[in-house]
Design a protein around this motif. Structure first.
Motif, short mmCIF file in Angstrom:
data_model
loop_
_atom_site.label_atom_id
_atom_site.label_comp_id
_atom_site.label_asym_id
_atom_site.label_seq_id
_atom_site.Cartn_x
_atom_site.Cartn_y
_atom_site.Cartn_z
N GLU A 26 11.82 4.06 -2.86
CA GLU A 26 11.94 2.67 -2.42
C GLU A 26 11.81 2.59 -0.91
OE1 GLU A 26 15.45 -0.60 -2.24
OE2 GLU A 26 15.20 0.46 -4.14
N TRP A 27 12.46 3.51 -0.17
CA TRP A 27 12.38 3.52 1.28
C TRP A 27 10.95 3.74 1.74
CZ3 TRP A 27 10.85 7.28 4.76
CH2 TRP A 27 11.07 6.97 6.10
N LEU A 28 10.25 4.67 1.09
CA LEU A 28 8.87 4.95 1.48
C LEU A 28 7.99 3.73 1.25
CD1 LEU A 28 8.33 8.59 0.22
CD2 LEU A 28 8.42 7.79 2.58
N SER A 29 8.17 3.01 0.15
CA SER A 29 7.33 1.85 -0.11
C SER A 29 7.63 0.74 0.90
CB SER A 29 7.49 1.35 -1.54
OG SER A 29 8.80 0.88 -1.76
N LEU A 30 8.91 0.56 1.27
CA LEU A 30 9.23 -0.44 2.28
C LEU A 30 8.69 -0.01 3.64
CD1 LEU A 30 12.89 -1.42 1.31
CD2 LEU A 30 10.79 -2.69 0.90
N SER A 31 8.76 1.28 3.92
CA SER A 31 8.21 1.79 5.17
C SER A 31 6.70 1.57 5.21
CB SER A 31 8.53 3.27 5.30
OG SER A 31 7.96 3.79 6.46
N THR A 32 6.02 1.82 4.11
CA THR A 32 4.58 1.59 4.04
C THR A 32 4.26 0.12 4.24
OG1 THR A 32 4.36 3.45 2.53
CG2 THR A 32 2.54 1.88 2.58
#
Length: 127
Positions: A26-32
């Motif tokens: 989830e963090w990676l997708s928000l970061s992306t």
């Protein structure tokens, strides 16, 4: 009955491991999403300055009243200053509001700027 075996030290439950992976995903997708929106804002802002400069050099006028007054008074540097001030307000907003509002602010600013760039290109192409 035998001795009860326990998990080795440092080994958590499988459920906990999957939840951790979900949080990272989830963090990676928000970061992306953040990176994509910021990239859009920055590129669209640069293109706005470039297309406005080209339009002004071809004798077109600035459609935004405030930007037009700054261009008349300070030249293209006034427009660049206005754009930098707008991005500074966006950065400040990013730090002051919650996560959902951050993405809305970026999407709104980026979206409007992309539309402005498209209009600038169309105006230059048809003049």
């Amino acid at each position: 009955m035998g001795k009860r075996q326990t998990a080795p030290e440092g080994a958590g439950s499988t459920r906990y491991r999957f939840e951790s992976i979900g949080c990272v995903g989830e963090w990676l997708s928000l970061s992306t999403l953040s990176v994509s929106l910021w990239a859009t804002v920055i590129m669209a802002s640069i293109l706005d300055v470039l297309t406005t400069t080209v339009g002004l050099r071809r004798g077109l006028s600035e459609g935004n009243v405030l930007a037009g007054a700054l261009v008349e008074t300070l030249g293209v540097g006034g427009f660049v200053g206005l754009k930098l001030a707008a991005v500074a307000v966006l950065v400040t907003t990013w730090y002051l509001v919650d996560e959902q509002q951050r993405y809305a602010a970026l999407a709104g600013f980026g979206g409007v700027t992309v539309v402005v760039v498209v209009c600038n290109v169309a105006t230059i192409a048809t003049s």
